[in-house]
Design a protein around this motif. Structure first.
Motif, short mmCIF file in Angstrom:
data_model
loop_
_atom_site.label_atom_id
_atom_site.label_comp_id
_atom_site.label_asym_id
_atom_site.label_seq_id
_atom_site.Cartn_x
_atom_site.Cartn_y
_atom_site.Cartn_z
N TYR A 1 -7.31 78.05 -20.17
CA TYR A 1 -7.76 78.03 -18.71
C TYR A 1 -6.30 77.61 -17.93
N HIS A 2 -5.20 77.53 -18.89
CA HIS A 2 -3.98 77.32 -18.24
C HIS A 2 -2.96 78.08 -18.64
N VAL A 3 -1.87 78.08 -17.94
CA VAL A 3 -0.63 78.84 -17.81
C VAL A 3 -0.15 79.04 -19.39
N HIS A 4 -0.14 77.80 -19.99
CA HIS A 4 0.52 77.66 -21.39
C HIS A 4 -0.27 78.50 -22.45
N GLU B 1 12.32 73.40 -26.47
CA GLU B 1 11.72 73.10 -25.33
C GLU B 1 11.89 74.09 -24.06
N ARG B 2 10.73 74.30 -23.49
CA ARG B 2 10.99 75.17 -22.27
C ARG B 2 10.19 74.59 -21.17
N TYR B 3 10.30 74.97 -19.92
CA TYR B 3 10.02 74.35 -18.64
C TYR B 3 9.23 75.55 -17.99
N GLY B 4 8.07 75.13 -16.91
CA GLY B 4 7.35 76.07 -16.43
C GLY B 4 6.55 75.52 -15.69
N MET B 5 5.78 76.30 -14.77
CA MET B 5 4.60 75.80 -14.10
C MET B 5 3.71 76.75 -13.77
N THR B 6 2.48 76.52 -13.35
CA THR B 6 1.42 77.38 -12.90
C THR B 6 1.97 78.46 -11.98
N GLU B 7 2.75 77.92 -10.94
CA GLU B 7 3.31 78.90 -9.71
C GLU B 7 4.45 79.76 -10.22
N THR B 8 5.07 79.47 -11.29
CA THR B 8 6.08 80.11 -11.48
C THR B 8 6.08 80.92 -13.02
N SER C 1 16.63 68.12 -22.70
CA SER C 1 17.05 69.47 -21.72
C SER C 1 15.87 70.57 -21.97
N VAL C 2 15.50 71.21 -20.90
CA VAL C 2 14.77 72.38 -21.08
C VAL C 2 15.55 73.61 -21.00
N GLY C 3 16.93 73.54 -21.41
CA GLY C 3 17.48 74.89 -21.37
C GLY C 3 18.01 75.34 -20.24
N GLY D 1 11.68 64.25 -13.28
CA GLY D 1 10.40 63.78 -13.31
C GLY D 1 9.93 64.56 -11.84
N ARG D 2 8.66 64.51 -11.50
CA ARG D 2 8.14 64.99 -10.21
C ARG D 2 8.85 64.06 -9.32
N GLY D 3 8.93 65.09 -8.00
CA GLY D 3 9.66 64.34 -6.94
C GLY D 3 9.02 63.02 -6.05
N GLY E 1 -1.33 67.25 -21.85
CA GLY E 1 -0.52 66.10 -22.44
C GLY E 1 0.32 65.36 -21.03
N LYS E 2 0.21 65.85 -20.09
CA LYS E 2 1.00 65.27 -18.89
C LYS E 2 0.39 63.75 -18.57
N VAL E 3 1.37 62.56 -18.42
CA VAL E 3 0.91 61.52 -17.96
C VAL E 3 0.40 61.45 -16.79
N ALA F 1 7.68 73.69 -27.29
CA ALA F 1 6.93 72.51 -26.58
C ALA F 1 7.15 72.75 -25.05
N GLY F 2 6.23 72.59 -24.28
CA GLY F 2 6.29 72.45 -22.93
C GLY F 2 5.19 72.07 -22.21
N SER F 3 5.13 72.06 -20.83
CA SER F 3 3.93 71.59 -20.10
C SER F 3 4.15 70.11 -19.67
N ALA F 4 4.90 69.31 -20.45
CA ALA F 4 5.09 68.09 -20.09
C ALA F 4 6.42 67.74 -20.95
N PRO F 5 7.20 66.69 -20.64
CA PRO F 5 8.60 66.53 -21.23
C PRO F 5 8.33 65.98 -22.78
N LEU F 6 9.27 66.50 -23.54
CA LEU F 6 9.10 66.15 -24.89
C LEU F 6 10.05 65.02 -24.95
P1 AMP Z 1 1.50 73.12 -14.58
O1 AMP Z 1 1.38 73.79 -13.38
O2 AMP Z 1 0.15 72.44 -15.08
O3 AMP Z 1 1.78 73.90 -15.96
O4 AMP Z 1 2.48 71.62 -14.47
C1 AMP Z 1 3.92 72.00 -14.33
C2 AMP Z 1 4.64 70.69 -14.32
O5 AMP Z 1 4.72 70.27 -15.39
C3 AMP Z 1 6.12 71.20 -13.92
O6 AMP Z 1 6.11 71.22 -12.62
C4 AMP Z 1 6.74 70.00 -14.52
O7 AMP Z 1 6.63 68.74 -13.65
C5 AMP Z 1 6.00 69.86 -15.83
N1 AMP Z 1 6.56 70.29 -16.98
C6 AMP Z 1 6.53 71.54 -17.57
N2 AMP Z 1 7.18 71.66 -18.68
C7 AMP Z 1 7.81 70.57 -18.86
C8 AMP Z 1 9.00 70.21 -19.52
N3 AMP Z 1 9.61 70.91 -20.51
N4 AMP Z 1 9.62 68.98 -19.10
C9 AMP Z 1 9.28 68.24 -18.29
N5 AMP Z 1 8.27 68.53 -17.32
C10 AMP Z 1 7.59 69.66 -17.63
#
Ligand code: AMP
Length: 506
Positions: A206-209, A298-305, A321-323, A396-398, A487-489, A275-280
């Protein structure tokens, strides 16, 4: 071929006999069988009037049939709306009222509840359980397998995913066919996916990942997916000998590292760990490399993007680093208040523009407008910086930024120092109300098994390593950090728990 995501990912699948998904029970489904199943579902959806722009809300356990329903929805031109199975009835009602789906598919156990919601908010209800049984499957059983996929443009909506919304109301991120196909096809290239790949899939869908990264990328490459109902370290380890890729949240890697069976031999057939969705934690990255010889990507992304940045397939994968930004994705770091571009090395707001960036929040034009700059960049809400090699680092998040005595404190910096102290397993740092400082830097710490490290030892270890204003005012020991399914705190939970720590009322 139109720009319908289904065609982009699975054109020709109907005649492809190679295995697409293997299930927990050992049975398998070929690409042709998946195409037949989703064709049947699509014919059923069309027969009840579902077509372009209708929403199909789906709150079910992970199953092959749920994947087929996702694909069928795309084929009819309708908009797929997956809901976290953990949502309470009140939360679910909010989403249904907000999205106004034509069809709601739920687990049979929740049918009465969803019918009650649908009676108020509208929508037809069908069921689907974790074994792939339910009224949806029965209703579709006699429909033909061939279905003419409805033409869509890149700008048409394919899905709405509600953000986890730890503050305020959840927002429905509208994702287009173009968003999802561009991201999937880019990742196939970047991560070198092919039909030889076998992906271990233990994420929720149910999630982007788990849905858009894991499934879409595998489909586009015609890889094989080993579908696991849930994360099980022993099963994953036992499966690695015949798999090539694992996609996981950081917690997967932490848990796998606890097994003595994790070593170079057990991971010899694997070519990629993502790995992704939260900081490794950098520590997890290093420990994994030491034990297996593999550097986690490690990669970085979010629902909106969708995905924004990734460590390289070839080249250095840097711990912490997320590259670099993915091809065609522009990333910049700006001053959070003025929006001015910041130089390399300075921490600021991460902003993104590209074909992956969503079309806005459902029914929330003001929220949408507030989160885009005039030149089209989306303000992610994440704080980070670029290093001299063009690698992005997230701090981190703002909203997790702590302002204490007028100074900015980035929790990650403090957490990294605390995590390096012997006897500490992990930590989370938050700001909570403090009469003198505005916010007091507060650390929640999980001890390693057998450790008796105490508050004094931690504060002593940090003094001299961190400026005085960054040092925690208090260290509180906890059994575990509150985490969501990805896995997000959940720092909001910690902030609530510690709200009275400095008021004398705690
Ligand atoms: P979500 O929309 O549930 O996928 O959450 C997206 C948020 O997860 C991002 O805005 C980041 O704050 C966090 N996130 C995703 N990947 C990473 C990563 N590799 N390292 C740190 N934070 C991440």
């Amino acid at each position: 071929m139109t720009s319908n995501l289904y065609d982009r990912l699975l054109a020709g699948a109907a005649s492809d006999q190679s295995i697409c998904i293997e299930k927990d029970d050992g049975t398998a489904l070929s690409y042709a069988e998946l195409a037949a199943l989703n064709g049947r579902f699509a014919n059923f959806l069309a027969s009840i009037g579902i077509g372009p722009n209708h929403r199909v809300a789906v709150k079910v356990e992970k199953s092959v049939e749920a994947v087929a329903l996702y694909l069928a929805t795309l084929r009819t031109g309708a908009v797929y709306l997956p809901l976290n199975t953990a949502y309470t009835p009140t939360e679910t009602e909010y989403f249904i009222r907000d999205a106004q789906p034509t069809l709601i598919v739920c687990d049979p156990r929740e049918e009465a509840e969803l019918r009650a919601i649908a009676a108020k908010a509208g929508g037809r209800v069908e069921t689907l359980d974790h074994r792939g049984k339910g009224s949806l499957v029965e209703a579709a059983a006699d429909f033909p397998v061939r279905f003419e996929t409805v033409a869509r443009t890149t700008d048409d909506l394919a899905a709405i995913l509600y953000t986890s919304g730890t503050t305020g109301r959840s927002k429905g991120a509208m994702l287009t066919h173009g968003n999802l196909s561009s991201n999937a096809l880019t990742l196939v290239q970047e991560w070198r996916f092919s039909s030889k790949d076998v992906l271990i899939h233990a994420l929720p869908i149910y999630h982007v990942h788990g849905l858009f990264v894991a499934c879409n990328v595998s489909f586009a490459a015609r890889a094989r997916i080993l579908f696991m109902q849930k994360f099980d370290a022993e099963r994953i380890l036992a499966t690695m000998a015949r798999s090539t890729v694992l996609m996981g949240v950081p917690t997967f890697y932490v848990r796998l590292l606890e097994s003595t069976d994790l070593n170079e031999r057990s991971t010899a057939n694997m070519r990629l760990f993502v790995a992704g969705s939260a900081p490794l934690l950098a520590e997890t990255h290093r420990a994994w490399k030491e034990r297996t010889g593999h550097a986690i990507l490690e990669r970085y992304g979010m629902t909106e993007t969708g995905m924004i940045a990734s460590n390289p397939y070839e080249g250095s994968r840097i711990a912490g680093s997320v590259g670099r930004p993915l091809p065609a994705v522009e990333v910049r770091v700006t001053h959070p208040e003025t929006g001015a571009m910041l130089p390399v090395g300075e921490v600021g707001m991460i902003e993104v523009k590209g074909p992956n960036v969503f079309a806005g929040y459902w029914n929330m034009p003001d929220k949408t407008a507030a989160e885009f700059r005039a030149d089209g960049f989306f303000i992610t809400g994440d704080l980070g910086k670029f290093d001299a090699n063009g690698y992005l680092h997230i701090v981190g998040r703002g909203k997790d930024l702590i302002i204490t005595g007028g100074f900015n404190v980035y929790p990650k910096e403090i957490e990294t120092e605390i995590d390096a102290i012997p006897g500490v397993s992990e930590s989370a740092v938050v700001g909570v109300p403090h009469a003198d400082f505005g916010e007091g830097v507060t650390a929640a710490v999980v001890r390693s098994p057998g450790s008796s490290v105490d508050e004094r030892a931690i504060l002593a270890a940090l003094s001299g390593r961190l400026a005085k204003f960054k040092q925690p005012k208090r260290v509180v020991f906890v059994e575990g950090l509150p985490r969501n399914a990805m896995g997000k705190v959940q720092k909001n939970v910690l902030r609530e728990r510690f709200a009275d720590l400095y008021s004398g009322r705690a």
